[in-house]
Scaffold this active site. Structure first.
Site, PDB file in Angstrom:
ATOM      1  N   GLU A 107       1.316  -4.582 -12.644  1.00 22.09           N
ATOM      2  CA  GLU A 107       0.712  -3.415 -13.424  1.00 22.09           C
ATOM      3  C   GLU A 107       1.617  -3.029 -14.463  1.00 22.09           C
ATOM      4  O   GLU A 107       2.591  -2.509 -13.976  1.00 22.09           O
ATOM      5  CB  GLU A 107       0.302  -2.178 -12.547  1.00 22.09           C
ATOM      6  CG  GLU A 107      -0.822  -2.395 -11.435  1.00 22.09           C
ATOM      7  CD  GLU A 107      -1.125  -1.129 -10.740  1.00 22.09           C
ATOM      8  OE1 GLU A 107      -0.963   0.005 -11.269  1.00 22.09           O
ATOM      9  OE2 GLU A 107      -1.503  -1.147  -9.438  1.00 22.09           O
ATOM     10  N   GLU A 142       1.722  -0.105  -4.250  1.00 20.96           N
ATOM     11  CA  GLU A 142       2.215   1.032  -4.349  1.00 20.96           C
ATOM     12  C   GLU A 142       2.337   1.880  -2.954  1.00 20.96           C
ATOM     13  O   GLU A 142       2.304   3.010  -2.932  1.00 20.96           O
ATOM     14  CB  GLU A 142       1.724   2.068  -5.399  1.00 20.96           C
ATOM     15  CG  GLU A 142       1.634   1.539  -6.842  1.00 20.96           C
ATOM     16  CD  GLU A 142       1.222   2.349  -7.853  1.00 20.96           C
ATOM     17  OE1 GLU A 142       0.805   3.398  -7.532  1.00 20.96           O
ATOM     18  OE2 GLU A 142       1.333   1.845  -9.121  1.00 20.96           O
TER      19      GLU A 142
END
Length: 508
Positions: free
Chosen positions: A314, A191
């Site tokens: 995720e 991320e």
């Protein structure tokens, strides 16, 4: 007149039933569903690692070298193929050398992302990789790009995987591990558009190239940090930045969390909800398929041969924390709604198995949409656990292309497909998984099999109520049970998929 009315009624009934058809193209099953699509994610977050996986050898909780015995057995039963660690956001503050050597000498840090708690680093590289060996899991390691260095990353890879004589391999041996571990999955950053450094995509793409060029291994699968949700600009920019250097990345990650609302500060309860929240959750989780298609279209542009795979490392539901639990620990319960979310997503991933090579639900124990919950000596297998167990028949099976015609599930003027499905074939067994999102109605459908089968059997996961969940000290409410199915007639199997249910049909 009475006869005419009866004929019209029968035609309407036939049309209604014919609306829900699943046609299998068994002869075209030549794409393998990677077992890693059924992967999981573990982060130093809340009680996922400590209390969930690791309690230490001195604990009163039954353990194997510090790992909870009940969790180890449950994970083996689930056939977990791959586990991502140490994050997540935690990965980009994690320095691996803090987590090796004698535990009493390991420095502590503050977990700035998740609750501000002190992390004593007693669970580090050796503990994670030994846990993977104990449970038969492939490890997937996330490299610190946010606060780390290229040298730190290269030394970690060498420490873990090298059999050459070097300072890092000597350090590994000094710490009790003679042979290297077999680690092929390496995520370079996490991320990086957010908690991994708030980077611009072109900057990160260059950084990735730098890291990846020094992480050398013939069978390494290196993953570039991809987008959140439908951010195709990020995907386009990082792949543009890789032009001419596509060999540096074997996978592009993607993250997508399912919320019932559009408000991160008020996401809704994991247990106390009615049909409005049920519908919005399932509607929002179905968006992932469109996002997958958008990112694959960009990937096809830069990688027309399809060598780079999409890795959804995720995914899962995210609700408000349970009342009375700590901030930043992300503890929630897991109901029939989550079983449907899991079944829908896994069907979607299966059907894109030509380009999706891995997916990792967040997270494996005690955090978000976990398959296992622990509390002191007790352990619970959640509804999501039941789905992963029922679906593991698809692991490394050949995908069977399907054509699904489904009625809609309508709520408050909005509609979503009532049914989703996927099918596969392995060892002479054809397996079909079907979800019914409608909480109020069993849905009749025809399965056009294209051939006759000698035997048919079924399994089901559901509950009496859509809010049912499995709780500590109580009898399970959501579990796998037998599902009675009729006989095949003229290569067609007619059945009804119960309301708010996920079913498995196996044919042989």
């Amino acid at each position: 007149m009475k006869t005419k009315f009866l004929i019209i009624s029968l035609l309407l009934t036939v049309n209604l039933f014919a609306q829900n058809n699943l046609k299998l193209d068994i002869d075209s099953s030549n794409i393998k569903i990677s077992k890693e699509i059924y992967g999981h994610f573990s982060e130093h977050l809340g009680t996922c690692i400590y209390e969930g996986i690791y309690v230490g050898e001195d604990s009163d909780i039954p353990n194997i070298k510090g790992y909870r015995k009940d969790v180890v057995e449950a994970i083996k039963e689930l056939k977990v193929p791959v586990l991502r660690w140490p994050g997540g956001c935690f990965a980009d503050t994690y320095h691996w050398k803090d987590g090796i050597g004698p535990k009493e000498d390991r420095p502590s840090i503050v977990n700035v992302f998740w609750g501000g708690v002190t992390e004593d680093n007693s669970f580090g590289t050796h503990e994670f990789l030994d846990f993977c060996e104990l449970t038969g899991i492939e490890p997937y390691l996330s490299i610190n790009v946010g606060t780390g260095t290229v040298q730190e990353a290269v030394e970690w890879v060498e420490y873990v995987t090298s059999s050459n004589q070097s300072p890092m391999t000597e350090l590994r041996k000094k710490n009790g591990r003679e042979k290297p571990w077999d680690v092929k999955f390496w995520g370079i950053g996490n991320e990086n558009w957010g908690c991994g450094g708030d980077m611009a995509p072109d900057y990160y793409a260059n950084l990735f190239r730098n890291y990846s060029s020094y992480i050398r291994g013939n069978d390494f699968q290196k993953v570039i940090c991809g987008p959140s949700g439908n951010d195709v600009v990020w995907t386009e920019t990082i792949l543009e930045g890789l032009k001419g250097k596509n060999h540096l990345a074997q996978g592009v990650s993607m993250h997508y969390y399912t919320l019932p609302t559009a408000n991160w500060s008020e996401k809704g309860s994991s247990t106390n909800f009615e049909e409005e929240m049920w519908f919005s959750t399932l509607r929002n989780t179905m968006y992932i398929e469109d996002y997958i298609k958008q990112h694959l279209a960009v990937m096809d542009k830069y990688d027309p041969e399809g060598k780079m795979k999409l890795i959804v490392d995720e995914w899962g539901t995210w609700y408000d924390k349970l009342p009375g639990t700590k901030e930043g620990f992300l503890q929630q319960q897991n109901t029939v709604r989550d079983a449907l979310v899991a079944g829908i997503n896994l069907n979607i991933f299966n059907n894109h198995a030509d380009r999706i090579s891995m997916a990792n639900i967040a997270q494996i124990v005690n955090v978000l949409q976990s398959v296992i919950l622990t509390k002191d000596q007790e352990m619970v297998k959640t509804p999501t656990y039941q789905i992963f167990k029922m679906y593991n028949v698809h692991q490394d099976a050949n995908l069977i292309p399907i054509n699904l015609e489904t009625e809609n599930y309508e709520y408050n003027g909005e509609v979503i497909p009532a049914l989703t499905a996927s099918a596969s074939q392995k060892n002479g067994v054809t397996s079909i998984t079907i979800t019914n999102a409608n909480p109020n109605k069993a849905i009749p459908m025809d399965l056009q099999l294209g051939r006759d089968f000698k035997s048919v059997k079924g399994k089901i996961v559901t509950g009496k109520e859509i809010t049912d969940y499995n709780h500590f000290g109580e009898k399970e409410k959501v579990f796998i049970s037998d599902f009675k199915i009729g006989k095949i007639k003229n290569e067609v199997l007619a059945l009804k998929v119960p309301a708010h249910a996920v079913i498995l049909i196996q044919l042989q």
